[in-house]
Design a protein around this motif. Structure first.
Motif, PDB file in Angstrom:
ATOM      1  N   ARG A  51      18.302  -9.260  -9.134  1.00  0.00           N
ATOM      2  CA  ARG A  51      18.941  -7.977  -9.083  1.00  0.00           C
ATOM      3  C   ARG A  51      19.067  -7.312 -10.410  1.00  0.00           C
ATOM      4  N   SER A  52      18.981  -8.098 -11.463  1.00  0.00           N
ATOM      5  CA  SER A  52      19.037  -7.533 -12.765  1.00  0.00           C
ATOM      6  C   SER A  52      17.713  -7.221 -13.227  1.00  0.00           C
ATOM      7  N   GLN A  53      16.657  -7.592 -12.923  1.00  0.00           N
ATOM      8  CA  GLN A  53      15.410  -7.022 -12.871  1.00  0.00           C
ATOM      9  C   GLN A  53      15.156  -5.682 -12.091  1.00  0.00           C
ATOM     10  N   LYS A  54      16.165  -5.747 -11.098  1.00  0.00           N
ATOM     11  CA  LYS A  54      15.835  -4.491 -10.061  1.00  0.00           C
ATOM     12  C   LYS A  54      16.497  -3.100 -11.148  1.00  0.00           C
ATOM     13  N   ASP A  55      17.430  -3.235 -11.746  1.00  0.00           N
ATOM     14  CA  ASP A  55      18.001  -2.234 -12.496  1.00  0.00           C
ATOM     15  C   ASP A  55      17.224  -1.962 -13.567  1.00  0.00           C
ATOM     16  N   HIS A  83       1.007  -1.138   0.152  1.00  0.00           N
ATOM     17  CA  HIS A  83      -0.008  -0.187  -0.021  1.00  0.00           C
ATOM     18  C   HIS A  83       0.823   1.205  -0.037  1.00  0.00           C
ATOM     19  N   ASN A  84       0.117   2.308  -0.004  1.00  0.00           N
ATOM     20  CA  ASN A  84       0.944   3.441  -0.485  1.00  0.00           C
ATOM     21  C   ASN A  84       1.312   4.446   0.915  1.00  0.00           C
ATOM     22  N   LYS A  85       0.945   3.818   2.128  1.00  0.00           N
ATOM     23  CA  LYS A  85       1.443   4.540   3.438  1.00  0.00           C
ATOM     24  C   LYS A  85       2.508   3.777   4.284  1.00  0.00           C
ATOM     25  N   GLU A  86       3.192   3.009   3.518  1.00  0.00           N
ATOM     26  CA  GLU A  86       4.102   2.114   4.118  1.00  0.00           C
ATOM     27  C   GLU A  86       5.315   3.020   4.760  1.00  0.00           C
ATOM     28  N   ARG A  87       5.817   2.807   5.707  1.00  0.00           N
ATOM     29  CA  ARG A  87       7.027   3.539   6.254  1.00  0.00           C
ATOM     30  C   ARG A  87       8.425   2.954   5.689  1.00  0.00           C
ATOM     31  N   LEU A  88       9.244   3.749   5.209  1.00  0.00           N
ATOM     32  CA  LEU A  88      10.295   3.316   4.545  1.00  0.00           C
ATOM     33  C   LEU A  88      11.623   3.899   5.406  1.00  0.00           C
ATOM     34  N   PRO A  89      12.778   3.425   5.668  1.00  0.00           N
ATOM     35  CA  PRO A  89      13.980   3.911   6.528  1.00  0.00           C
ATOM     36  C   PRO A  89      14.275   5.297   5.987  1.00  0.00           C
ATOM     37  N   GLY A  90      14.142   6.244   6.404  1.00  0.00           N
ATOM     38  CA  GLY A  90      14.443   7.414   5.751  1.00  0.00           C
ATOM     39  C   GLY A  90      15.950   7.699   5.710  1.00  0.00           C
ATOM     40  N   TRP A  91      16.806   6.910   6.666  1.00  0.00           N
ATOM     41  CA  TRP A  91      18.238   7.447   6.554  1.00  0.00           C
ATOM     42  C   TRP A  91      18.870   6.392   5.612  1.00  0.00           C
ATOM     43  N   SER A  92      18.202   5.403   5.054  1.00  0.00           N
ATOM     44  CA  SER A  92      18.619   4.402   4.224  1.00  0.00           C
ATOM     45  C   SER A  92      18.920   4.807   2.587  1.00  0.00           C
ATOM     46  N   ASN A  93      20.128   4.398   2.136  1.00  0.00           N
ATOM     47  CA  ASN A  93      20.296   4.432   0.575  1.00  0.00           C
ATOM     48  C   ASN A  93      19.420   3.669  -0.141  1.00  0.00           C
ATOM     49  N   VAL A  94      18.761   4.461  -1.010  1.00  0.00           N
ATOM     50  CA  VAL A  94      17.710   3.453  -1.786  1.00  0.00           C
ATOM     51  C   VAL A  94      18.367   2.190  -2.466  1.00  0.00           C
ATOM     52  N   ASP A  95      19.211   2.445  -2.974  1.00  0.00           N
ATOM     53  CA  ASP A  95      20.058   1.092  -3.869  1.00  0.00           C
ATOM     54  C   ASP A  95      20.487   0.000  -2.645  1.00  0.00           C
ATOM     55  N   ARG A  96      21.092   0.491  -1.633  1.00  0.00           N
ATOM     56  CA  ARG A  96      21.636  -0.348  -0.565  1.00  0.00           C
ATOM     57  C   ARG A  96      20.487  -1.211  -0.085  1.00  0.00           C
ATOM     58  N   HIS A  97      19.257  -0.252   0.292  1.00  0.00           N
ATOM     59  CA  HIS A  97      18.117  -0.940   0.888  1.00  0.00           C
ATOM     60  C   HIS A  97      17.604  -2.233   0.050  1.00  0.00           C
ATOM     61  N   LEU A  98      17.400  -1.780  -1.222  1.00  0.00           N
ATOM     62  CA  LEU A  98      16.669  -2.733  -2.205  1.00  0.00           C
ATOM     63  C   LEU A  98      17.550  -4.061  -2.390  1.00  0.00           C
ATOM     64  N   ASN A  99      18.973  -3.745  -2.289  1.00  0.00           N
ATOM     65  CA  ASN A  99      19.879  -4.739  -2.271  1.00  0.00           C
ATOM     66  C   ASN A  99      19.755  -5.821  -1.198  1.00  0.00           C
ATOM     67  N   GLN A 100      19.341  -5.296   0.001  1.00  0.00           N
ATOM     68  CA  GLN A 100      19.353  -5.956   1.279  1.00  0.00           C
ATOM     69  C   GLN A 100      17.853  -6.750   1.127  1.00  0.00           C
TER      70      GLN A 100
END
Length: 230
Positions: free
Chosen positions: A97-101, A73-90
């Motif tokens: 990961r190729s689909q991620k890119d 849903h559109n109201k989920e909390r994301l870790p504001g301090w986190s780097n987007v790419d690093r978080h996705l890889n985690q």
């Protein structure tokens, strides 16, 4: 594999009347399906029942081989301090990961992938959050206003890309954009109001895919069906 809901009824705690009752439908093919209707008719509640987040209901939900159902849903909390790419890889599967890119490029996020979540707009955060869910191992993904605050052109590109990249997955797309639902969804569960005999009715959508041309007459007919069913 299929999703069957039979005679589902749900009442909020402390309420006298159910928000909906006797809701039945069957989704037998993968692709984009939709829950459509005004706010307050129970679209999100039904989605959470299917996902297993709400258990206090009556009726039957049969998943018939659909083992993992995720709710986004559109109201989920994301870790504001986190780097987007690093978080996705985690949080995504390494095999995806190729689909991620590819998704980052399609979703228009290439310029902000090294940013922190708290530096992104709401629309950008919603798109990143959707990528998190798309790159999980699931058979059903419920998208509850998952692309709010995203412009229309980008939303359409995203929907077409998802349909092409994940043809064997079931999607339940909840959106107030009736035009979008009519164009891209295979079946549309319309929640009815004004005391009509059946609480929901299933409409066949235009279900266009990438590279396909939509007939204006077909779109008009689908929109009229949705309007008459409401």
């Amino acid at each position: 594999m299929s999703l069957l809901c039979k005679n589902i009824a749900f009442t909020y705690s402390g309420a006298e009347n159910p928000i909906f009752a006797d809701v039945s439908f069957h989704l037998s093919t993968p692709g984009f399906h939709s829950f459509s209707g005004p706010s307050g008719v129970g679209k999100t509640s039904l989605a959470k029942i299917i996902a297993g987040d709400i258990t206090s209901y009556s009726g039957e939900v049969s998943t018939n081989g659909l083992q993992t159902i995720l709710y986004s849903h559109n109201k989920e909390r994301l870790p504001g301090w986190s780097n987007v790419d690093r978080h996705l890889n985690q949080v995504i599967l390494p095999s995806m990961r190729s689909q991620k890119d590819e998704l980052i490029k399609i979703f228009g996020l290439s310029d902000c992938i090294k940013s922190r979540f708290d530096q992104l707009s709401m629309g950008q955060q919603n798109r990143v959050n959707l990528i998190r869910y798309l790159l999980q191992d699931c058979e059903v993904l419920i998208m509850d206003e998952s692309m709010s605050n995203v412009d229309e052109s980008t939303r359409e590109n995203i929907i077409l890309a998802i349909k092409a990249m994940f043809p064997h997955r079931y999607f339940i797309y909840i959106s107030h954009n009736v035009m979008e639902v009519a164009k891209f969804c295979d079946s549309i569960l319309v929640f009815r109001t004004n005391g009509k005999a059946s609480p929901v009715v299933m409409i066949k959508g235009c279900n266009i895919g990438k590279g396909e041309i939509l007939s204006p007459a077909a779109l008009d007919a689908t929109l009229l069906e949705i309007m008459n069913a409401s």
